[in-house]
Scaffold this motif. Structure first.
Motif, short mmCIF file in Angstrom:
data_model
loop_
_atom_site.label_atom_id
_atom_site.label_comp_id
_atom_site.label_asym_id
_atom_site.label_seq_id
_atom_site.Cartn_x
_atom_site.Cartn_y
_atom_site.Cartn_z
N UNK A 34 0.83 -1.15 0.01
CA UNK A 34 -0.19 -0.06 0.05
C UNK A 34 0.90 1.35 0.03
N UNK A 35 2.12 1.14 0.46
CA UNK A 35 2.85 2.45 0.33
C UNK A 35 3.69 2.66 -0.83
N UNK A 36 3.69 1.68 -1.64
CA UNK A 36 4.36 1.89 -3.05
C UNK A 36 4.08 2.99 -3.85
N UNK A 37 5.16 3.57 -4.10
CA UNK A 37 4.77 4.96 -4.92
C UNK A 37 5.39 4.45 -6.50
N UNK A 38 4.73 4.81 -7.36
CA UNK A 38 5.27 4.58 -8.81
C UNK A 38 4.19 3.96 -9.64
N UNK A 39 4.71 3.59 -10.80
CA UNK A 39 3.91 3.21 -12.12
C UNK A 39 3.29 1.87 -11.55
N UNK A 40 3.77 0.90 -10.66
CA UNK A 40 2.93 -0.36 -10.51
C UNK A 40 2.49 -0.06 -8.79
N UNK A 41 2.60 1.08 -8.42
CA UNK A 41 2.00 1.74 -6.96
C UNK A 41 1.18 2.64 -7.09
N UNK A 42 1.21 3.69 -6.37
CA UNK A 42 0.26 4.74 -6.35
C UNK A 42 0.92 5.99 -6.79
N UNK A 43 -0.01 6.72 -7.66
CA UNK A 43 0.54 8.14 -8.18
C UNK A 43 0.14 9.18 -7.05
N UNK A 44 1.20 9.95 -6.81
CA UNK A 44 1.03 10.83 -5.64
C UNK A 44 1.43 12.26 -6.26
N UNK A 45 0.73 13.34 -5.71
CA UNK A 45 1.08 14.72 -6.13
C UNK A 45 1.26 15.62 -4.63
N UNK A 46 2.02 15.25 -3.85
CA UNK A 46 2.06 16.11 -2.69
C UNK A 46 2.61 17.39 -2.85
N UNK A 47 2.69 18.24 -1.84
CA UNK A 47 3.29 19.56 -2.01
C UNK A 47 4.77 19.33 -1.52
N UNK A 48 5.15 18.25 -0.82
CA UNK A 48 6.77 17.77 -0.63
C UNK A 48 6.78 16.50 -0.66
N UNK A 49 7.79 15.92 -1.26
CA UNK A 49 8.10 14.57 -1.30
C UNK A 49 9.56 14.60 -1.15
N UNK A 50 9.76 13.71 -0.06
CA UNK A 50 11.35 13.55 0.38
C UNK A 50 11.56 11.97 0.22
N UNK A 51 12.66 12.03 -0.85
CA UNK A 51 12.99 10.78 -1.33
C UNK A 51 14.25 10.50 -0.58
N UNK A 52 14.26 9.23 0.29
CA UNK A 52 15.42 8.75 0.97
C UNK A 52 16.10 7.69 0.82
N UNK A 53 17.00 7.55 -0.01
CA UNK A 53 17.73 6.09 -0.29
C UNK A 53 16.73 5.73 -1.54
N UNK A 54 16.55 6.29 -2.29
CA UNK A 54 15.52 5.98 -3.57
C UNK A 54 16.50 6.38 -4.78
N UNK A 55 16.95 5.66 -5.80
CA UNK A 55 17.85 5.73 -7.09
C UNK A 55 16.93 6.67 -7.93
N UNK A 56 15.80 6.59 -8.17
CA UNK A 56 14.67 7.40 -9.13
C UNK A 56 14.87 6.70 -10.34
#
Ligand SMILES: Cc1cc2nc3c(=O)[nH]c(=O)nc-3n(C[C@H](O)[C@H](O)[C@H](O)COP(=O)(O)OP(=O)(O)OC[C@H]3O[C@@H](n4cnc5c(N)ncnc54)[C@H](O)[C@@H]3O)c2cc1C
Ligand SMILES: Nc1ncnc2c1ncn2[C@@H]1O[C@H](COP(=O)(O)O)[C@@H](O)[C@H]1O
Lengths: 397, 268
Positions: free
Chosen positions: A322-344
């Protein structure tokens, strides 16, 4: 399925279209262009060709159908547990803008049980007219009765444009309604504009995991239907003084003929409603284990946000899907997204690259995540995240 | 139990790269894969077959090379496969795709459950599943994360599933025949063994064209039957601007600079 045709006289074999084809359907053999059966008629190559040597078959046969009786813009107002979803009001904002461009009325469709208040809210948010279908059988969303009510209304009142939020229910409903009506539906639009010449709705949407943007029209069928992702458009202001007409429609529902029953619902709302979250602190493989997410939860808590994750972290079993963001997870559009240890990776970016502000924390300064970030820290997240938490806590008191 | 799985061959978007000079997609050598969500649908079909017996048929509409996707499903354990391929189907949007697949399913005869992926990763629409269900006048249950129970008796039978919506999990019950679209956490697709793959390679896969589909209205097929038209494709505008890299020699200094910058954005 070679659909695009090549004018052999004009084509100089420059190969510009070969790169442009998203399907790899165009090949140059000895400078002669051939279209293979991978072609899907997407049209990406047409504009690229400097000599306009490519064309799609003209499929419009016979006179254009008379579509003038289709007028006005409609919005489906989604409710859950008797409360309107904010995505629907975002649709109303867009619906109002498009209706004004078409000099037409904006209609809201409110389906549910005891939804008088929502119908009134729809007027506040810009509706000139509200169809209210109030029935115990509509209290909880079910595809078949909802689709039946909307299909019946569309057939009777003939809107030109019909917008639905691209929530899971919205996508489910739109797919059924458009099929039944035999009309075009463009999913997950990120842009809606009226073409100044034709008056058609130009619908823009991402495809290929966010790699490309396609603009789609629906020239000969009505209504032109679109679903739109959450947070793509601003919430419009509500004006309680606005005037609008609320019309009750009596849905003809025969419970005996509706096969589907909703037996139970378990909310998972507070923890993981990623699509609603204004702040998301997301973690990837760099967290090294489930423990790392404790740290992110703390930061998210201080910021009033929620925790997201990359697929690598989900697949490792560190955090539920349920926490997965991305193509096979959720699409999100928050005001602030902090990516920690994610390659992109592109599949991750597809789910979050429309966030307003993106912060990346990654020890590899060459990580692609920095390519979409507004702010970056190339460092060890195990030192930086706790420091951020402490300082935000002090500053936000 | 008769189960039909609709699968689609899609370009592996992980392999799609943007040409930095022209801003267009570079598709050279990008492999076609089975849409990841459809592998969950195939796995679920095989689990149902193991439980209730019956037959699993996989179906795809696409160019000739889409047989590769069907072979993968056969290697996993599906009993038969059909490829729908014809110039007349080319350029189908989701409406025409659902129409064509529904005609093929009718030709296959009576069925209990149709399984689809929740969406295809190239188009990401998730419309084809509900579309097929409407064409065949059966209920559609979308975003299914678990099949709780299937009761084939008394015929036509019932099914109870759990599905994931935006706010949580919903349990639903409906009658068979039914169409389900499945999400990733429903199962772990099995891996085919070399023996399975060899067996699959030898299996005959018929190709059906428009002429094989009884009652197909040519005006509802392919590009001609598709209400929507793609008019332009472009690469998405970048996010604009470049990243503001904050020096990270000392974590607490970096953190305080970042905190100030975020507070100055006035989004909290
Ligand atoms: C069809 C398909 C669909 C997919 N869908 C999704 C999807 O929906 N969502 C998704 O996220 N992925 C998806 N993926 C997977 C995607 O391609 C990547 O594999 C995945 O996103 C990688 O996750 P990650 O960034 O956490 O891991 P990695 O790529 O391994 O990156 C880990 C990063 O952490 C950094 N790091 C390590 N230690 C530290 C430290 N101490 N401090 C700071 N940084 C550190 C490293 O430098 C590295 O950049 C999909 C793939 C495919 C093929
Ligand atoms: N051409 C196709 N052939 C077979 N199944 C398809 C096809 N297109 C879509 N589907 C099915 O419909 C689902 C949703 O696809 P889409 O609506 O394109 O996102 C997929 O996961 C497949 O199960």
């Amino acid at each position: 399925m070679a659909i695009v045709s090549v004018n052999g006289e004009t084509c100089i074999g420059c190969g510009a279209c070969v790169d442009a084809c998203p399907f790899g359907a165009l090949v140059l053999v000895d400078d002669v262009l051939t279209v293979t059966d991978k072609c899907t008629a997407c049209g990406a190559c047409l504009e690229i060709c400097p000599l306009m040597a490519l064309s799609l078959p003209e499929t419009v046969k016979g006179p254009a159908p008379d579509l003038s009786e289709y007028q006005g813009v409609w919005v489906w107002v989604e409710q859950f547990g008797g409360k309107a979803q904010s995505i629907s009001w975002e649709m109303m904002g867009q619906g109002r803008r498009l209706a004004d461009r078409r000099k037409a009325a904006l209609t809201a469709c409110v389906l549910g049980h005891d939804v008088g208040r929502i119908a009134r809210q729809a007027v506040d948010y810009g509706a000139d007219r509200v169809f209210r279908a109030d029935h115990p059988g509509l209290a909880v969303y079910r595809t078949a009765p909802y689709a039946a009510v909307l299909v019946d209304l569309v057939r009777r009142f003939k809107p030109e444009i019909f917008l639905l939020g691209a929530s899971l229910r919205g996508r489910d409903l739109a797919g059924s309604v458009a099929t039944e009506l035999y009309t075009g539906l463009t999913a997950d639009c990120t842009g809606l504009e009226i073409d100044p010449e034709s008056g058609l709705l130009r619908q823009t949407r991402p495809a290929f995991g966010g790699n490309i943007l396609a603009t789609i029209i629906c020239p000969r069928h009505r209504p032109q239907m679109s679903t739109v992702r959450h947070r793509v458009f601003e919430m419009p202001p509500a004006d309680p003084a606005r005037q609008g007409q609320i019309i009750d429609v009596e849905p003809q529902l025969d419970e005996a003929r509706i096969a589907t029953r909703v037996l139970n619902f378990v909310r998972e709302y507070t923890e993981v409603n990623l699509t609603e979250a204004r702040v998301i602190v997301s973690g990837g493989r760099g967290l090294g284990g489930p423990k790392g997410f404790e740290m992110l939860r703390e930061l998210a808590g201080v910021l009033g946000g929620t925790v997201g994750a990359s697929r690598a972290a989900v697949d490792a079993g560190w955090i539920p899907y349920e926490h997965q963001v991305g193509q096979t997870g959720r699409t999100v559009r928050p005001d602030l997204y902090i990516a920690c240890g994610i390659s992109g990776a592109v599949q991750h970016l597809a789910g979050m690259n429309t966030a307003r502000i993106i912060v990346a924390i990654n020890k590899d300064p060459a990580a692609p995540i920095f390519g979409v970030a507004d702010y970056g820290i190339a460092g060890d997240l195990f030192q930086i995240v706790p420091a951020l938490t402490a300082q935000f806590r002090a500053r936000l008191k | 139990m008769k189960i039909i799985v609709c699968i689609k061959q899609v370009p592996d978007t992980a392999e799609v790269k943007i040409n930095p000079e022209t801003g267009t997609l570079m598709r050279e050598g990008v492999p076609g894969i089975v849409n990841p969500f459809d592998t969950f649908a195939v796995e679920e079909a095989l689990c149902l077959k193991e439980k209730f017996g019956g037959r699993v048929t996989v179906l795809t509409m696409g160019p000739q090379q889409a047989v590769e996707a069907l072979k993968e499903a056969l290697a996993m354990g599906a009993d038969e496969a059909v490829l729908l391929s014809d110039r007349a189907f080319a350029g189908s949007d989701t409406w025409a795709t659902a129409y064509t697949l529904a005609l093929a399913i009718r030709k296959l005869g009576a069925f209990d459950i149709i399984l689809c992926g929740k969406q295809a990763i190239d188009g990401d629409t998730g419309q084809v599943g509900p579309g097929i269900a409407v064409q065949l006048a059966v209920p559609a249950l979308t975003y299914v994360s678990r099949i709780n129970r299937v009761e084939p008796d008394p015929a036509p039978g019932t099914i109870e599933v759990e599905r994931v919506l935006d706010e949580g999990r919903e349990t639903l019950q409906t009658g068979l025949p039914v169409l389900l679209t499945v999400v990733k956490d429903i199962n772990m697709p099995r891996l085919a063994t070399i023996i399975d793959i060899r067996r699959a390679v030898r299996m005959k896969i018929p190709t059906w064209t428009a002429a094989d589909l009884a009652g197909a209205d040519p005006e509802k097929l392919g590009l001609e039957g598709s209400p929507t038209r793609v008019i332009t494709i472009c690469s998405p505008p970048g996010r604009g601007g470049t990243v503001d890299m904050i020096p990270a020699e000392r974590a607490d200094e970096a953190a305080s600079v970042l905190v100030e910058k975020i507070l100055a954005e006035k989004i909290l």
